[in-house]
Design an enzyme around this catalytic site. Structure first.
Site: not given
Length: 404
Positions: A204, A87, A110
């Site tokens: 973030d 992805l 991940k």
């Protein structure tokens, strides 16, 4: 505007401040941080609705403490999954769409290369991310289903949210209306209230790290910069446009940086661009520490007032950092129509379209179309990466990742 860089390290910046602080100088390091196009929630805490949010936070702290002090390890292995497609890629890994063989569920895996994590000095951030993800549990935060490691890589398996990033939808349609911006902002406020109650700073916030599901609700993803801090910290990390002035000036900072970032996000959602932008990071930093913000003419007075109190350089005046804490934000008149418990319980639908807004692009942004659990249409990056990869025969850098 292209996807923005995260920065981590030190910063070359010089500024004079009104209070006579000395100039601050250091070096800057920029790196891509692997996006996590995914989202997961363990057990739905909406199955047992909570009327008193403070009561929920008290219980949440107990649950978090238990998981934090007893972190789960190696809850699956690579052979448990069929790897379907890549992805996205980053500087030290990639995210793949995978299918769990036993359950048939789709996830975003991940995958972080140990050697690259070490080379980019991201060991501490990676260990923090994994430990935090396995301990948190909140409707608007990405949670982790499985985690494991092998000789070459670290793996975090997250629920796949196929609606895509807010960033791509916002860039496509230009900007959100104030009701839509408020709907999303309310979810961020609740998420930060939860995180801060656990002494976690996110650090973030930006549209690239917000995923929209098929019902229109958000999930905050990518906890690579999140950190548990009870006092102050000094690490420079984040995205230039979203850095609070105290980070830039190397003064040491606390949870208040997240509320500054919330102000930047609300501004960007409602305007279509951030309040501080320029061609070079140093120019962005100069604008941020100046504390001067220009508002578009279409912003309501209530919105401008809220942003003036969030984008406040003076920490003794910034909303979220005052005696009343998050209550100053939740009770602000811009949020006057917000039912906070109903938002938390996901009982509120996204605001109805106003005249002129009812078009396909806006509807697609608020209710992303998905055809099945493995639809990847909203992840626009075409990545030509093999689904198979070589695993080292012997353990690599094992001592650095014992806690993973």
């Amino acid at each position: 505007m292209p996807t923005r860089l995260d920065i981590v390290g030190n910063l070359q910046f010089s500024s004079s401040t009104d209070n006579g602080d000395e100039d601050q100088e250091a070096d800057v390091t920029a790196c891509f941080v692997l996006p996590s196009p995914s989202s997961f929630s363990k057990l739905s805490i909406l199955d047992d609705p909570v009327e008193d949010f403070k009561e929920f936070l008290d219980k949440a702290r107990e649950d978090f403490k238990q998981r934090w002090e007893n972190p789960a390890q190696n809850t699956a292995c690579l052979d448990d999954f069929d790897r379907i497609k890549t992805l996205g890629t980053g500087s030290f890994g990639r995210v793949m769409l995978v299918k769990h063989k036993q359950s048939g569920n789709y996830y975003a895996m991940k995958i972080l290369d140990k050697q690259k994590v070490v080379k980019l000095k991201q060991v501490e951030h990676t260990l923090n991310e994994k430990r935090i993800l396995q301990a948190i549990d909140f409707p608007f935060l990405v949670n982790m289903t499985f985690s494991f490691k092998d000789n070459s890589n670290l793996y975090m398996v997250l629920e796949f949210i196929s609606g895509g990033e807010m960033f791509s939808h916002l860039r496509r349609i230009g900007r959100f209306s104030e009701p839509h911006s408020r709907f999303y902002a309310a979810q961020i406020v609740l998420a930060f209230e939860y995180l801060h109650s656990l002494d976690l700073i996110y650090r973030d916030l930006k549209p690239e790290n917000l995923l929209i599901d098929s019902t229109g609700y958000l999930k905050i993803t990518d906890f690579g910069f999140a950190k548990r801090v009870k006092g102050r910290t000094w690490t420079l990390c984040g995205t230039p446009e979203y850095l609070a002035p105290e980070i830039i000036l190397s003064k040491g900072y606390n949870k208040a940086v997240d509320w500054w970032a919330l102000g930047v996000l609300i501004y960007e959602m409602a305007a279509g661009y951030p309040p501080f932008f320029a061609d070079q990071p140093i120019q962005i930093y100069e604008k941020i520490v100046s504390g001067k913000v220009k508002f578009p003419s279409h912003f309501s007075n209530e919105l401008k007032d809220l942003l003036k109190n969030l984008l406040q350089v003076d920490l003794t005046k910034r909303y979220g950092n005052l005696k009343n804490g998050v209550a100053d934000i939740k009770n602000h008149k811009w949020f006057g129509s917000t039912d906070w418990i109903a938002i938390y319980q996901k009982k509120i639908t996204p605001p109805s379209f106003s005249k002129g807004e009812s078009n396909g692009r806006l509807f697609e942004a608020l209710y992303p179309r998905v055809d099945g659990p493995a639809d990847t249409r909203h992840f626009v990056e075409e990545v030509q990466e093999p689904t198979e990869f070589v695993i080292a025969a012997t353990p690599q850098l094992e001592e650095l990742f014992v806690e993973f």
